[in-house]
Design a protein around this motif. Structure first.
Motif, PDB file in Angstrom:
ATOM      1  N   LEU A  24      41.032  21.645  15.134  1.00 13.26           N
ATOM      2  CA  LEU A  24      40.386  20.908  14.040  1.00 13.26           C
ATOM      3  C   LEU A  24      41.408  20.296  13.086  1.00 13.26           C
ATOM      4  N   ALA A  25      42.479  21.026  12.800  1.00 12.04           N
ATOM      5  CA  ALA A  25      43.533  20.479  11.941  1.00 12.04           C
ATOM      6  C   ALA A  25      44.184  19.269  12.603  1.00 12.04           C
ATOM      7  N   SER A  26      44.392  19.356  13.899  1.00  8.79           N
ATOM      8  CA  SER A  26      44.969  18.238  14.649  1.00  8.79           C
ATOM      9  C   SER A  26      44.026  17.038  14.634  1.00  8.79           C
ATOM     10  N   PHE A  27      42.740  17.298  14.861  1.00 11.34           N
ATOM     11  CA  PHE A  27      41.748  16.216  14.843  1.00 11.34           C
ATOM     12  C   PHE A  27      41.721  15.540  13.479  1.00 11.34           C
ATOM     13  N   GLU A  28      41.801  16.346  12.416  1.00 13.43           N
ATOM     14  CA  GLU A  28      41.799  15.795  11.062  1.00 13.43           C
ATOM     15  C   GLU A  28      43.022  14.903  10.837  1.00 13.43           C
ATOM     16  N   ARG A  29      44.182  15.358  11.281  1.00 13.78           N
ATOM     17  CA  ARG A  29      45.418  14.579  11.107  1.00 13.78           C
ATOM     18  C   ARG A  29      45.362  13.280  11.914  1.00 13.78           C
ATOM     19  N   ILE A  30      44.872  13.362  13.145  1.00  9.16           N
ATOM     20  CA  ILE A  30      44.764  12.163  13.984  1.00  9.16           C
ATOM     21  C   ILE A  30      43.783  11.170  13.367  1.00  9.16           C
ATOM     22  N   THR A  31      42.666  11.663  12.870  1.00  9.69           N
ATOM     23  CA  THR A  31      41.683  10.782  12.226  1.00  9.69           C
ATOM     24  C   THR A  31      42.289  10.118  10.996  1.00  9.69           C
ATOM     25  N   GLU A  32      43.043  10.898  10.219  1.00 10.46           N
ATOM     26  CA  GLU A  32      43.705  10.355   9.041  1.00 10.46           C
ATOM     27  C   GLU A  32      44.693   9.246   9.420  1.00 10.46           C
ATOM     28  N   LEU A  33      45.488   9.485  10.458  1.00  9.88           N
ATOM     29  CA  LEU A  33      46.447   8.466  10.913  1.00  9.88           C
ATOM     30  C   LEU A  33      45.737   7.195  11.368  1.00  9.88           C
ATOM     31  N   ASN A  34      44.676   7.364  12.157  1.00  7.41           N
ATOM     32  CA  ASN A  34      43.948   6.198  12.660  1.00  7.41           C
ATOM     33  C   ASN A  34      43.281   5.417  11.534  1.00  7.41           C
ATOM     34  N   LEU A  35      42.672   6.117  10.590  1.00 10.52           N
ATOM     35  CA  LEU A  35      42.019   5.426   9.476  1.00 10.52           C
ATOM     36  C   LEU A  35      43.030   4.690   8.606  1.00 10.52           C
ATOM     37  N   LYS A  36      44.176   5.312   8.373  1.00 11.38           N
ATOM     38  CA  LYS A  36      45.224   4.665   7.577  1.00 11.38           C
ATOM     39  C   LYS A  36      45.705   3.382   8.264  1.00 11.38           C
ATOM     40  N   ASN A  87      51.436   4.012  15.728  1.00  6.12           N
ATOM     41  CA  ASN A  87      50.355   4.961  15.461  1.00  6.12           C
ATOM     42  C   ASN A  87      50.025   5.772  16.711  1.00  6.12           C
ATOM     43  N   SER A  88      49.979   5.111  17.855  1.00 13.36           N
ATOM     44  CA  SER A  88      49.653   5.834  19.086  1.00 13.36           C
ATOM     45  C   SER A  88      50.737   6.850  19.420  1.00 13.36           C
ATOM     46  N   GLN A  89      51.991   6.525  19.133  1.00 15.14           N
ATOM     47  CA  GLN A  89      53.082   7.469  19.367  1.00 15.14           C
ATOM     48  C   GLN A  89      52.973   8.681  18.436  1.00 15.14           C
ATOM     49  N   GLU A  90      52.603   8.423  17.188  1.00 16.11           N
ATOM     50  CA  GLU A  90      52.445   9.521  16.234  1.00 16.11           C
ATOM     51  C   GLU A  90      51.253  10.409  16.614  1.00 16.11           C
ATOM     52  N   VAL A  91      50.167   9.796  17.044  1.00 14.46           N
ATOM     53  CA  VAL A  91      48.999  10.554  17.498  1.00 14.46           C
ATOM     54  C   VAL A  91      49.362  11.394  18.718  1.00 14.46           C
ATOM     55  N   LEU A  92      50.112  10.833  19.632  1.00 15.27           N
ATOM     56  CA  LEU A  92      50.555  11.578  20.806  1.00 15.27           C
ATOM     57  C   LEU A  92      51.418  12.775  20.397  1.00 15.27           C
ATOM     58  N   GLY A  93      52.296  12.576  19.433  1.00 12.73           N
ATOM     59  CA  GLY A  93      53.135  13.664  18.943  1.00 12.73           C
ATOM     60  C   GLY A  93      52.305  14.795  18.341  1.00 12.73           C
ATOM     61  N   VAL A  94      51.305  14.450  17.549  1.00 11.48           N
ATOM     62  CA  VAL A  94      50.424  15.464  16.966  1.00 11.48           C
ATOM     63  C   VAL A  94      49.666  16.199  18.070  1.00 11.48           C
ATOM     64  N   SER A  95      49.196  15.468  19.056  1.00  9.52           N
ATOM     65  CA  SER A  95      48.465  16.081  20.171  1.00  9.52           C
ATOM     66  C   SER A  95      49.351  17.036  20.963  1.00  9.52           C
ATOM     67  N   LEU A  96      50.582  16.637  21.210  1.00  6.81           N
ATOM     68  CA  LEU A  96      51.505  17.500  21.948  1.00  6.81           C
ATOM     69  C   LEU A  96      51.834  18.770  21.174  1.00  6.81           C
ATOM     70  N   LYS A  97      52.073  18.629  19.877  1.00  2.78           N
ATOM     71  CA  LYS A  97      52.368  19.811  19.063  1.00  2.78           C
ATOM     72  C   LYS A  97      51.179  20.765  19.055  1.00  2.78           C
ATOM     73  N   THR A  98      49.987  20.220  18.966  1.00  5.63           N
ATOM     74  CA  THR A  98      48.791  21.059  18.967  1.00  5.63           C
ATOM     75  C   THR A  98      48.627  21.748  20.313  1.00  5.63           C
ATOM     76  N   SER A  99      48.841  21.023  21.383  1.00  3.08           N
ATOM     77  CA  SER A  99      48.738  21.616  22.716  1.00  3.08           C
ATOM     78  C   SER A  99      49.748  22.741  22.899  1.00  3.08           C
ATOM     79  N   GLU A 100      50.966  22.528  22.427  1.00  2.00           N
ATOM     80  CA  GLU A 100      51.986  23.562  22.525  1.00  2.00           C
ATOM     81  C   GLU A 100      51.601  24.799  21.711  1.00  2.00           C
ATOM     82  N   ALA A 101      51.071  24.581  20.509  1.00  2.00           N
ATOM     83  CA  ALA A 101      50.681  25.703  19.663  1.00  2.00           C
ATOM     84  C   ALA A 101      49.528  26.488  20.283  1.00  2.00           C
ATOM     85  N   ILE A 102      48.560  25.789  20.836  1.00  5.02           N
ATOM     86  CA  ILE A 102      47.431  26.468  21.482  1.00  5.02           C
ATOM     87  C   ILE A 102      47.908  27.183  22.741  1.00  5.02           C
ATOM     88  N   GLY A 103      48.805  26.584  23.483  1.00  5.25           N
ATOM     89  CA  GLY A 103      49.369  27.232  24.670  1.00  5.25           C
ATOM     90  C   GLY A 103      50.124  28.502  24.312  1.00  5.25           C
TER      91      GLY A 103
END
Length: 130
Positions: free
Chosen positions: A28-40, A86-102
């Motif tokens: 959820l924190a990752s989704f919030e950050r990605i949404t914030e980046l996309n809206l900005k 923006n897509s690169q930053e979103v990918l970075g957030v997604s990767l960090k979240t995936s690593e943390a969940i893993g």
């Protein structure tokens, strides 16, 4: 014996539930950050487009059209660059979240493995002592 099995089952269930709650919080924190980046980014690009079209609406001659066409190309280039960044930053957030969940899942499995190993070893000692 059944009480011990039930207690262990409840402890393992609680452990997995805690891990799932933490994973959901991370997601959820990752989704919030990605949404914030996309809206900005969207807000920035809409503002740039409105500024461009406001200026384009004031063009009255051929020289003005030439100047605005160069600005249109520049707007398209900037938009493409911003969307890529923006897509690169979103990918970075997604990767960090995936690593943390893993890592969370790995820790949970390792903890479960240790608990089960201790239980099996204790059971072996108890049956070997008889």
């Amino acid at each position: 014996m059944f009480e011990q099995i039930n207690t262990q089952s409840l402890a393992l269930g609680k452990s997995y539930a805690d891990a799932f709650v933490k994973a959901q919080g991370l997601a959820l924190a990752s989704f919030e950050r990605i949404t914030e980046l996309n809206l900005k980014t969207f807000e920035d690009r809409v503002k740039a487009s409105v500024d461009f079209w406001s200026e384009a609406a004031e063009v009255r001659d051929f020289e003005g059209a030439k100047a605005i066409s160069a600005k249109g190309v520049q707007l398209a280039k900037e938009s493409a660059e911003k969307l890529y960044a923006n897509s690169q930053e979103v990918l970075g957030v997604s990767l960090k979240t995936s690593e943390a969940i893993g890592a969370l899942a790995k820790g949970s499995f390792e903890n479960t493995n240790e608990t089960l190993t201790k239980t099996v070893n204790a059971a072996k000692k108890a049956t070997g002592a008889r």
